[in-house]
Design a protein around this motif. Structure first.
Motif, mmCIF file in Angstrom:
data_model
loop_
_atom_site.group_PDB
_atom_site.id
_atom_site.type_symbol
_atom_site.label_atom_id
_atom_site.label_comp_id
_atom_site.label_asym_id
_atom_site.label_seq_id
_atom_site.Cartn_x
_atom_site.Cartn_y
_atom_site.Cartn_z
ATOM 1 N N THR A 181 -0.520 9.306 -0.670
ATOM 2 C CA THR A 181 0.916 9.188 -1.077
ATOM 3 C C THR A 181 1.844 10.163 -1.352
ATOM 4 O OG1 THR A 181 -0.126 7.160 -2.130
ATOM 5 C CG2 THR A 181 2.092 7.895 -3.017
ATOM 6 N N SER A 182 1.230 11.308 -1.915
ATOM 7 C CA SER A 182 1.857 12.523 -2.259
ATOM 8 C C SER A 182 2.230 13.327 -1.174
ATOM 9 C CB SER A 182 0.938 13.402 -3.107
ATOM 10 O OG SER A 182 0.571 13.182 -4.370
ATOM 11 N N MET A 183 1.626 13.323 -0.240
ATOM 12 C CA MET A 183 1.838 14.178 1.122
ATOM 13 C C MET A 183 3.143 13.278 1.912
ATOM 14 S SD MET A 183 -0.276 14.902 4.439
ATOM 15 C CE MET A 183 -0.718 13.116 5.044
ATOM 16 N N LEU A 184 2.884 11.931 2.011
ATOM 17 C CA LEU A 184 4.024 11.128 2.559
ATOM 18 C C LEU A 184 5.238 11.428 1.980
ATOM 19 C CD1 LEU A 184 2.246 7.978 3.716
ATOM 20 C CD2 LEU A 184 3.147 9.557 5.147
ATOM 21 N N SER A 185 5.099 11.250 0.466
ATOM 22 C CA SER A 185 6.506 11.581 -0.352
ATOM 23 C C SER A 185 7.125 12.630 -0.253
ATOM 24 C CB SER A 185 6.128 10.969 -1.788
ATOM 25 O OG SER A 185 5.369 9.750 -1.886
ATOM 26 N N LYS A 186 6.335 13.754 -0.320
ATOM 27 C CA LYS A 186 6.842 15.270 -0.101
ATOM 28 C C LYS A 186 7.336 15.573 1.206
ATOM 29 C CE LYS A 186 7.415 17.546 -3.327
ATOM 30 N NZ LYS A 186 8.815 17.915 -3.863
ATOM 31 N N LEU A 187 6.371 15.407 2.263
ATOM 32 C CA LEU A 187 6.492 16.174 3.406
ATOM 33 C C LEU A 187 7.501 15.141 4.336
ATOM 34 C CD1 LEU A 187 3.017 17.584 4.024
ATOM 35 C CD2 LEU A 187 5.193 18.451 2.796
ATOM 36 N N VAL A 188 7.182 13.855 4.188
ATOM 37 C CA VAL A 188 8.251 12.950 5.031
ATOM 38 C C VAL A 188 9.458 12.425 4.520
ATOM 39 C CG1 VAL A 188 8.117 10.596 6.253
ATOM 40 C CG2 VAL A 188 6.079 12.003 6.217
ATOM 41 N N TYR A 189 9.238 12.158 3.294
ATOM 42 C CA TYR A 189 10.645 11.610 2.474
ATOM 43 C C TYR A 189 11.389 12.555 1.748
ATOM 44 C CZ TYR A 189 9.178 7.138 4.056
ATOM 45 O OH TYR A 189 8.700 6.125 4.954
ATOM 46 N N GLY A 190 10.814 13.733 1.269
ATOM 47 C CA GLY A 190 11.278 14.606 0.669
ATOM 48 C C GLY A 190 11.552 14.502 -0.833
ATOM 49 N N VAL A 191 10.720 13.748 -1.437
ATOM 50 C CA VAL A 191 10.961 13.245 -2.838
ATOM 51 C C VAL A 191 10.881 14.585 -3.496
ATOM 52 C CG1 VAL A 191 9.926 12.162 -4.712
ATOM 53 C CG2 VAL A 191 9.938 11.032 -2.552
ATOM 54 N N PRO A 192 11.856 15.009 -4.415
ATOM 55 C CA PRO A 192 12.079 15.884 -5.218
ATOM 56 C C PRO A 192 11.011 16.301 -6.217
ATOM 57 C CG PRO A 192 14.214 14.766 -5.247
ATOM 58 C CD PRO A 192 13.267 13.997 -4.784
ATOM 59 N N ARG A 193 10.218 15.524 -6.799
ATOM 60 C CA ARG A 193 9.094 15.616 -7.629
ATOM 61 C C ARG A 193 8.111 14.673 -7.550
ATOM 62 N NH1 ARG A 193 8.015 19.929 -10.861
ATOM 63 N NH2 ARG A 193 7.662 19.595 -12.971
ATOM 64 N N ASP A 215 0.687 -1.346 0.196
ATOM 65 C CA ASP A 215 -0.083 -0.139 0.113
ATOM 66 C C ASP A 215 1.046 1.105 -0.089
ATOM 67 O OD1 ASP A 215 -1.897 1.973 0.327
ATOM 68 O OD2 ASP A 215 -2.821 0.862 1.772
ATOM 69 N N ALA A 216 0.593 2.210 -1.029
ATOM 70 C CA ALA A 216 1.653 3.338 -1.029
ATOM 71 C C ALA A 216 1.022 4.399 -0.242
ATOM 72 C CB ALA A 216 1.303 3.775 -2.621
ATOM 73 N N CYS A 217 0.111 4.048 0.574
ATOM 74 C CA CYS A 217 -0.339 4.899 1.553
ATOM 75 C C CYS A 217 0.569 4.363 3.093
ATOM 76 C CB CYS A 217 -1.585 5.249 1.634
ATOM 77 S SG CYS A 217 -2.672 5.808 0.638
ATOM 78 N N ASP A 218 1.222 3.553 2.925
ATOM 79 C CA ASP A 218 1.732 3.093 4.224
ATOM 80 C C ASP A 218 3.378 3.301 3.940
ATOM 81 O OD1 ASP A 218 2.999 1.450 6.130
ATOM 82 O OD2 ASP A 218 2.245 -0.349 5.485
#
Length: 227
Positions: A81-93, A50-53
């Motif tokens: 998924t977007s929020m976790l990726s950007k705000l938790v993991y700092g994915v550039p894009r 689950d990409a929300c996990d």
């Protein structure tokens, strides 16, 4: 480039197939067992999760990820998924698919979305462009820069017809980027004279969009805003 695609449906698989053909490192993640159609895109990594996990994202390698594409058919899942990726993991894009146009207002930097992609809006733009003589139509927005691309077809009676591009005074932040005449793209040179039937492509900043009505008047066009 390391890319994670959340959602292994037809959209996610198509994106993975195109990117893997260009030698990018792709991981497809989906929580549904029936979505694990590995043979359909054999040259990418597949993950049942689950990409929300956050744990599943970590297993997919999000800490080394350059781009994540939230491409599921569920807007809520794409936002999380977007929020976790950007705000938790700092994915550039972070690129997120919008399934329901009513949810577009949510897909912004507050939810970690760099680029929202709304298929209904894109299709609406293409339809409007096809029938837009005399209309000023927004074709797309570039969310990172805060600019939007507009187009119009000049009628013979448009005020700017007969003027050179250098003579057309546009508001600050509005730029004519190209002219398409008889199917041929032309550079927007200052001494190029505008003619009836020309397709005009304009790049507008957010500030310039305040003056859309004025720009429309100059181009002899009605402003068509997408809902």
């Amino acid at each position: 480039m390391k890319v994670i695609i959340a959602g292994a449906g037809s959209v996610g698989r198509s994106i993975a197939r195109e990117l893997s053909s260009k030698s990018h490192d792709i991981t497809l993640i989906d929580k549904e067992t029936q979505a694990m159609r590995v043979a359909s895109v054999p040259d990418v990594d597949w993950l049942l999760g689950d990409a929300c996990d956050p744990q599943a994202l970590a297993e997919a390698g999000i800490e080394d990820c350059d781009v994540i594409v939230a491409a599921t058919g569920d807007d809520k899942a794409n936002l999380v998924t977007s929020m976790l990726s950007k705000l938790v993991y700092g994915v550039p894009r972070v690129i997120a698919r919008i399934n329901n146009p009513r949810n577009e207002w949510l897909f912004d930097e507050n939810w970690g979305v760099d680029v929202p992609v709304s298929t209904p809006r894109i299709m609406t733009s293409l339809v409007e462009e096809a029938v837009s003589e005399g209309d000023l139509v927004r074709m797309t927005s570039f969310h990172r820069s805060g600019t939007s691309l507009y187009q119009t077809h000049l009628t013979d009676s448009a005020p700017v017809v007969g003027m050179s591009i250098g003579e057309v005074i546009l508001p600050a932040g509005a730029v004519v980027t190209a002219i398409v005449r008889d199917g041929t793209p032309l550079n927007a040179e200052r001494d190029l004279t505008l003619e009836g039937g020309d397709q005009i492509l304009l790049l507008l900043s957010e500030e310039a969009e305040v003056d859309l009505d004025l720009i429309g008047q100059l181009m002899g066009a009605d402003v068509t805003e997408q809902e």
